[in-house]
Design a protein around this motif. Structure first.
Motif, PDB file in Angstrom:
ATOM      1  N   ASP A   1       0.836  -1.194   0.000  1.00  0.00           N
ATOM      2  CA  ASP A   1       0.000   0.000   0.000  1.00  0.00           C
ATOM      3  C   ASP A   1       0.874   1.249   0.000  1.00  0.00           C
ATOM      4  O   ASP A   1       2.100   1.176   0.109  1.00  0.00           O
ATOM      5  CB  ASP A   1      -0.998   0.004   1.159  1.00  0.00           C
ATOM      6  CG  ASP A   1      -0.339  -0.037   2.530  1.00  0.00           C
ATOM      7  OD1 ASP A   1       0.838   0.333   2.655  1.00  0.00           O
ATOM      8  OD2 ASP A   1      -1.022  -0.428   3.490  1.00  0.00           O
ATOM      9  N   ILE A   2       0.241   2.381  -0.132  1.00  0.00           N
ATOM     10  CA  ILE A   2       0.968   3.648  -0.229  1.00  0.00           C
ATOM     11  C   ILE A   2       1.832   3.876   1.009  1.00  0.00           C
ATOM     12  O   ILE A   2       2.997   4.267   0.896  1.00  0.00           O
ATOM     13  CB  ILE A   2       0.000   4.820  -0.468  1.00  0.00           C
ATOM     14  CG1 ILE A   2      -0.591   4.713  -1.870  1.00  0.00           C
ATOM     15  CG2 ILE A   2       0.699   6.167  -0.277  1.00  0.00           C
ATOM     16  CD1 ILE A   2      -1.634   5.757  -2.206  1.00  0.00           C
ATOM     17  N   ASP A   3       1.309   3.616   2.180  1.00  0.00           N
ATOM     18  CA  ASP A   3       2.077   3.834   3.407  1.00  0.00           C
ATOM     19  C   ASP A   3       3.336   2.975   3.449  1.00  0.00           C
ATOM     20  O   ASP A   3       4.388   3.428   3.891  1.00  0.00           O
ATOM     21  CB  ASP A   3       1.219   3.569   4.647  1.00  0.00           C
ATOM     22  CG  ASP A   3       0.148   4.637   4.837  1.00  0.00           C
ATOM     23  OD1 ASP A   3       0.367   5.784   4.410  1.00  0.00           O
ATOM     24  OD2 ASP A   3      -0.902   4.313   5.406  1.00  0.00           O
ATOM     25  N   THR A   4       3.243   1.736   2.978  1.00  0.00           N
ATOM     26  CA  THR A   4       4.411   0.850   2.942  1.00  0.00           C
ATOM     27  C   THR A   4       5.479   1.419   2.022  1.00  0.00           C
ATOM     28  O   THR A   4       6.674   1.411   2.357  1.00  0.00           O
ATOM     29  CB  THR A   4       4.002  -0.558   2.484  1.00  0.00           C
ATOM     30  OG1 THR A   4       3.038  -1.077   3.399  1.00  0.00           O
ATOM     31  CG2 THR A   4       5.196  -1.487   2.420  1.00  0.00           C
TER      32      THR A   4
ATOM     33  N   LEU B   1       5.882   4.564   1.193  1.00  0.00           N
ATOM     34  CA  LEU B   1       6.424   5.781   1.800  1.00  0.00           C
ATOM     35  C   LEU B   1       7.424   5.451   2.908  1.00  0.00           C
ATOM     36  O   LEU B   1       8.407   6.168   3.087  1.00  0.00           O
ATOM     37  CB  LEU B   1       5.293   6.661   2.332  1.00  0.00           C
ATOM     38  CG  LEU B   1       4.344   7.242   1.278  1.00  0.00           C
ATOM     39  CD1 LEU B   1       3.199   7.985   1.941  1.00  0.00           C
ATOM     40  CD2 LEU B   1       5.086   8.126   0.289  1.00  0.00           C
ATOM     41  N   GLU B   2       7.193   4.376   3.620  1.00  0.00           N
ATOM     42  CA  GLU B   2       8.135   3.944   4.660  1.00  0.00           C
ATOM     43  C   GLU B   2       9.428   3.416   4.038  1.00  0.00           C
ATOM     44  O   GLU B   2      10.515   3.615   4.578  1.00  0.00           O
ATOM     45  CB  GLU B   2       7.509   2.858   5.525  1.00  0.00           C
ATOM     46  CG  GLU B   2       6.415   3.353   6.437  1.00  0.00           C
ATOM     47  CD  GLU B   2       5.681   2.223   7.145  1.00  0.00           C
ATOM     48  OE1 GLU B   2       6.186   1.081   7.165  1.00  0.00           O
ATOM     49  OE2 GLU B   2       4.584   2.482   7.683  1.00  0.00           O
TER      50      GLU B   2
ATOM     51  N   ARG C   1       3.510  11.012  -1.339  1.00  0.00           N
ATOM     52  CA  ARG C   1       2.234  10.424  -1.758  1.00  0.00           C
ATOM     53  C   ARG C   1       1.898  10.828  -3.201  1.00  0.00           C
ATOM     54  O   ARG C   1       1.434  10.013  -4.005  1.00  0.00           O
ATOM     55  CB  ARG C   1       1.132  10.879  -0.803  1.00  0.00           C
ATOM     56  CG  ARG C   1      -0.254  10.419  -1.170  1.00  0.00           C
ATOM     57  CD  ARG C   1      -1.293  10.893  -0.144  1.00  0.00           C
ATOM     58  NE  ARG C   1      -2.639  10.693  -0.605  1.00  0.00           N
ATOM     59  CZ  ARG C   1      -3.272   9.528  -0.656  1.00  0.00           C
ATOM     60  NH1 ARG C   1      -2.667   8.436  -0.253  1.00  0.00           N
ATOM     61  NH2 ARG C   1      -4.517   9.443  -1.108  1.00  0.00           N
TER      62      ARG C   1
END
Length: 75
Positions: free
Chosen positions: A42-45, A47-48, A55
């Motif tokens: 997912d996007i958060d993964t 970004l991490e 984003r």
């Protein structure tokens, strides 16, 4: 941010990554980001995993993929 603004984040430079579309001139290909998303990240993964990634960069990859499918040609 509209799609045209997002697409400005995608660049093509023959000297970088074999001329494939990349994000903001960095050595991260659009195809790599799309592959990670397709694999279930997912996007958060993302970004991490990439501290410099924003984003809007990921949204730009999706907009690029949409444009490619929509027009059936490389932009």
């Amino acid at each position: 941010m509209n799609n045209d603004e997002l697409l400005q984040r995608i660049t093509v430079n023959p000297a970088i990554f074999g001329g494939k579309p990349i994000i903001r001139g960095r050595r991260l290909g659009v195809e790599h980001v799309l592959g990670l998303l397709a694999a279930g990240d997912d996007i958060d993964t993302l970004l991490e995993g990439y501290a410099w990634l924003e984003r809007e960069d990921i949204l730009a990859c999706l907009a690029y993929a949409h444009r490619m499918v929509e027009h059936g040609e490389v932009i």
